[in-house]
Design a protein around this motif. Sequence first.
Motif, mmCIF file in Angstrom:
data_model
loop_
_atom_site.group_PDB
_atom_site.id
_atom_site.type_symbol
_atom_site.label_atom_id
_atom_site.label_comp_id
_atom_site.label_asym_id
_atom_site.label_seq_id
_atom_site.Cartn_x
_atom_site.Cartn_y
_atom_site.Cartn_z
ATOM 1 N N ALA A 1 27.389 37.315 26.485
ATOM 2 C CA ALA A 1 27.674 36.248 26.732
ATOM 3 C C ALA A 1 29.843 36.936 27.441
ATOM 4 O O ALA A 1 30.202 35.934 27.873
ATOM 5 C CB ALA A 1 28.369 34.759 26.021
ATOM 6 N N SER A 2 30.544 37.778 25.766
ATOM 7 C CA SER A 2 31.321 37.999 26.106
ATOM 8 C C SER A 2 31.533 39.074 27.566
ATOM 9 O O SER A 2 33.046 38.714 27.798
ATOM 10 C CB SER A 2 31.721 38.991 24.767
ATOM 11 O OG SER A 2 30.177 40.131 24.088
ATOM 12 N N LEU A 3 30.272 40.237 27.524
ATOM 13 C CA LEU A 3 30.172 40.497 28.946
ATOM 14 C C LEU A 3 31.162 39.892 30.182
ATOM 15 O O LEU A 3 31.315 40.038 31.196
ATOM 16 C CB LEU A 3 29.936 42.129 29.516
ATOM 17 C CG LEU A 3 29.663 42.354 29.838
ATOM 18 C CD1 LEU A 3 30.686 43.472 30.334
ATOM 19 C CD2 LEU A 3 27.738 43.625 30.632
ATOM 20 N N LEU A 4 30.281 38.559 29.903
ATOM 21 C CA LEU A 4 30.149 37.675 31.782
ATOM 22 C C LEU A 4 31.455 37.634 31.225
ATOM 23 O O LEU A 4 31.927 36.676 32.613
ATOM 24 C CB LEU A 4 28.898 36.762 31.256
ATOM 25 C CG LEU A 4 27.479 37.032 31.157
ATOM 26 C CD1 LEU A 4 26.283 36.175 30.949
ATOM 27 C CD2 LEU A 4 27.176 38.094 32.641
ATOM 28 N N ALA A 5 32.165 37.338 30.647
ATOM 29 C CA ALA A 5 33.566 36.570 29.863
ATOM 30 C C ALA A 5 34.582 36.756 30.836
ATOM 31 O O ALA A 5 35.246 36.542 31.782
ATOM 32 C CB ALA A 5 33.769 36.136 28.769
ATOM 33 N N VAL A 6 34.560 38.398 30.313
ATOM 34 C CA VAL A 6 34.958 39.557 31.114
ATOM 35 C C VAL A 6 34.780 39.796 32.684
ATOM 36 O O VAL A 6 35.909 39.766 33.138
ATOM 37 C CB VAL A 6 35.008 41.028 30.302
ATOM 38 C CG1 VAL A 6 36.034 41.732 30.233
ATOM 39 C CG2 VAL A 6 35.826 40.434 28.798
ATOM 40 N N LEU A 7 33.497 39.665 32.632
ATOM 41 C CA LEU A 7 33.558 40.065 34.130
ATOM 42 C C LEU A 7 34.061 39.099 35.066
ATOM 43 O O LEU A 7 34.507 39.650 36.491
ATOM 44 C CB LEU A 7 31.959 40.370 34.268
ATOM 45 C CG LEU A 7 30.779 41.870 33.981
ATOM 46 C CD1 LEU A 7 29.772 41.332 34.067
ATOM 47 C CD2 LEU A 7 32.188 43.002 34.927
ATOM 48 N N ASN A 8 34.143 37.532 34.738
ATOM 49 C CA ASN A 8 34.658 36.472 35.280
ATOM 50 C C ASN A 8 35.816 36.774 35.460
ATOM 51 O O ASN A 8 36.441 36.218 36.636
ATOM 52 C CB ASN A 8 34.465 35.308 34.706
ATOM 53 C CG ASN A 8 34.929 33.938 35.284
ATOM 54 O OD1 ASN A 8 33.737 33.373 36.106
ATOM 55 N ND2 ASN A 8 35.461 33.746 34.548
ATOM 56 N N ALA A 9 36.971 37.692 34.632
ATOM 57 C CA ALA A 9 38.455 37.580 34.734
ATOM 58 C C ALA A 9 38.301 37.969 35.630
ATOM 59 O O ALA A 9 39.581 38.496 36.243
ATOM 60 C CB ALA A 9 38.577 37.644 33.496
ATOM 61 N N THR A 10 37.511 39.242 36.766
ATOM 62 C CA THR A 10 37.743 40.129 37.749
ATOM 63 C C THR A 10 37.811 39.298 38.946
ATOM 64 O O THR A 10 37.587 40.036 39.876
ATOM 65 C CB THR A 10 36.651 40.683 37.827
ATOM 66 O OG1 THR A 10 35.082 41.088 38.053
ATOM 67 C CG2 THR A 10 36.329 42.127 37.016
ATOM 68 N N ALA A 11 37.656 37.785 39.067
ATOM 69 C CA ALA A 11 37.475 37.240 40.829
ATOM 70 C C ALA A 11 38.905 37.452 41.266
ATOM 71 O O ALA A 11 38.679 37.233 42.599
ATOM 72 C CB ALA A 11 37.686 35.725 39.953
ATOM 73 N N PRO A 12 40.100 37.281 40.602
ATOM 74 C CA PRO A 12 41.149 37.265 41.226
ATOM 75 C C PRO A 12 41.563 38.739 41.661
ATOM 76 O O PRO A 12 41.990 38.869 43.128
ATOM 77 C CB PRO A 12 42.667 37.228 40.600
ATOM 78 C CG PRO A 12 41.660 35.953 38.918
ATOM 79 C CD PRO A 12 40.513 37.149 38.335
ATOM 80 N N ILE A 13 40.968 39.737 41.626
ATOM 81 C CA ILE A 13 41.018 41.113 41.784
ATOM 82 C C ILE A 13 40.084 41.377 42.930
ATOM 83 O O ILE A 13 40.377 41.482 44.458
ATOM 84 C CB ILE A 13 40.640 42.304 40.858
ATOM 85 C CG1 ILE A 13 41.469 42.073 39.267
ATOM 86 C CG2 ILE A 13 40.001 43.165 40.743
ATOM 87 C CD1 ILE A 13 40.880 42.503 38.339
ATOM 88 N N TRP A 14 39.000 40.619 43.083
ATOM 89 C CA TRP A 14 38.160 40.314 44.496
ATOM 90 C C TRP A 14 38.653 40.102 45.775
ATOM 91 O O TRP A 14 38.581 40.346 45.918
ATOM 92 C CB TRP A 14 36.441 40.437 44.145
ATOM 93 C CG TRP A 14 35.818 40.781 42.319
ATOM 94 C CD1 TRP A 14 35.370 40.181 41.776
ATOM 95 C CD2 TRP A 14 36.021 42.731 43.029
ATOM 96 N NE1 TRP A 14 34.817 41.783 40.557
ATOM 97 C CE2 TRP A 14 34.859 43.169 41.345
ATOM 98 C CE3 TRP A 14 35.789 42.882 43.664
ATOM 99 C CZ2 TRP A 14 34.781 43.975 41.591
ATOM 100 C CZ3 TRP A 14 35.007 44.971 43.357
ATOM 101 C CH2 TRP A 14 34.763 44.727 42.026
ATOM 102 N N ALA A 15 39.606 38.871 45.204
ATOM 103 C CA ALA A 15 40.483 37.786 46.052
ATOM 104 C C ALA A 15 41.136 38.210 46.923
ATOM 105 O O ALA A 15 41.389 38.369 47.637
ATOM 106 C CB ALA A 15 40.532 36.678 44.914
ATOM 107 N N ALA A 16 42.282 39.524 46.180
ATOM 108 C CA ALA A 16 42.729 40.377 45.822
ATOM 109 C C ALA A 16 42.283 41.099 47.680
ATOM 110 O O ALA A 16 43.146 41.370 48.786
ATOM 111 C CB ALA A 16 43.777 40.576 45.257
ATOM 112 N N LEU A 17 41.154 42.167 47.371
ATOM 113 C CA LEU A 17 40.471 42.979 47.760
ATOM 114 C C LEU A 17 39.518 42.634 48.785
ATOM 115 O O LEU A 17 39.984 42.761 50.134
ATOM 116 C CB LEU A 17 39.714 43.103 47.530
ATOM 117 C CG LEU A 17 39.432 45.052 47.710
ATOM 118 C CD1 LEU A 17 40.029 46.266 48.535
ATOM 119 C CD2 LEU A 17 38.261 45.280 46.866
#
Length: 291
Positions: free
Chosen positions: A91-107
């Motif tokens: 679960a901890s890894l999934l939570a961190v991966l979720n935090a990358t959403a704004p990065i992909w949005a910017a790209l």
Amino acid sequence: MSSANLFRLVLLAAIWGASFLFMRIAAPVLGAAWLVFFRVGLAALFLWAVALILRRPLALRANWRAFLVLGLLNSALPFLLFAYAARLTPASLLAVLNATAPIWAALIGALLARSWPEPRVLGGLALGIAGVALLAGVEVGALPAGGGLAVLAGIGAAVCYGIASQYTRRIGNLEPHAGAFGNLAAATLYLAPLALLSPLPEQMPPPGVLAAVVALGVLCSGVAFLLYFRLVAEIGPVRTLTVTYLIPLFGVLWGVVFLAEQVGWHTLVGGLTVLAGTALVTGIGQREKTS
């Protein structure tokens, strides 16, 4: 920010951080398709009931095209990918991966605009991708067979959120409650055929799994959406976006406390690198421009 809104922000982060815990509990038992179908279906029923009680219009006829797109990109597909990943991934890894959403949005936004991002955003993109590479590179070696595909599914879910955010910017504002209900109702329609084609558990799931499903639907989707849109209305979207930085903290905390997950150096370093990249991409911490 008032103390009441600060409390709402922290509460929202705690709830959304817990969603990865609940998926980790229920996905190995129910499978991704049935879990997500129950999640979005319960959330849609909850929001429909609230709309009836408060007599709020849902504007389905006027916005059905937008709801169909958002239902796929903002709920059905990312929830399904995260649930698939949760069968094997902490679960901890999934939570961190979720935090990358704004990065992909910017790209994705830069690709759509065919413009080169400013140096601050480029630095954030590089940091975010480096953090994900560190996390994925170390975690895949420790996961069982299929772990690499599970990690890619988690990254794909965050990419879906990035695409959905760009679409939302282009269609303009939807009434918050109607938008939340519409995309969850559409997601339920998408997932119903997939769930019916998927096998159910041979035995009745234990009470803990059933409680996790209800919590995912009512708490982590229905109540969380209401909290989120209340914050957007009161403190604005930029300040509300700071919830992105709190979700991984709670995701890691719940995983350690309730699932006895081990947090290694790579989780801390990779997570902080991802959050630093997200901060640069979103511009959080800089003075907000007033219109």
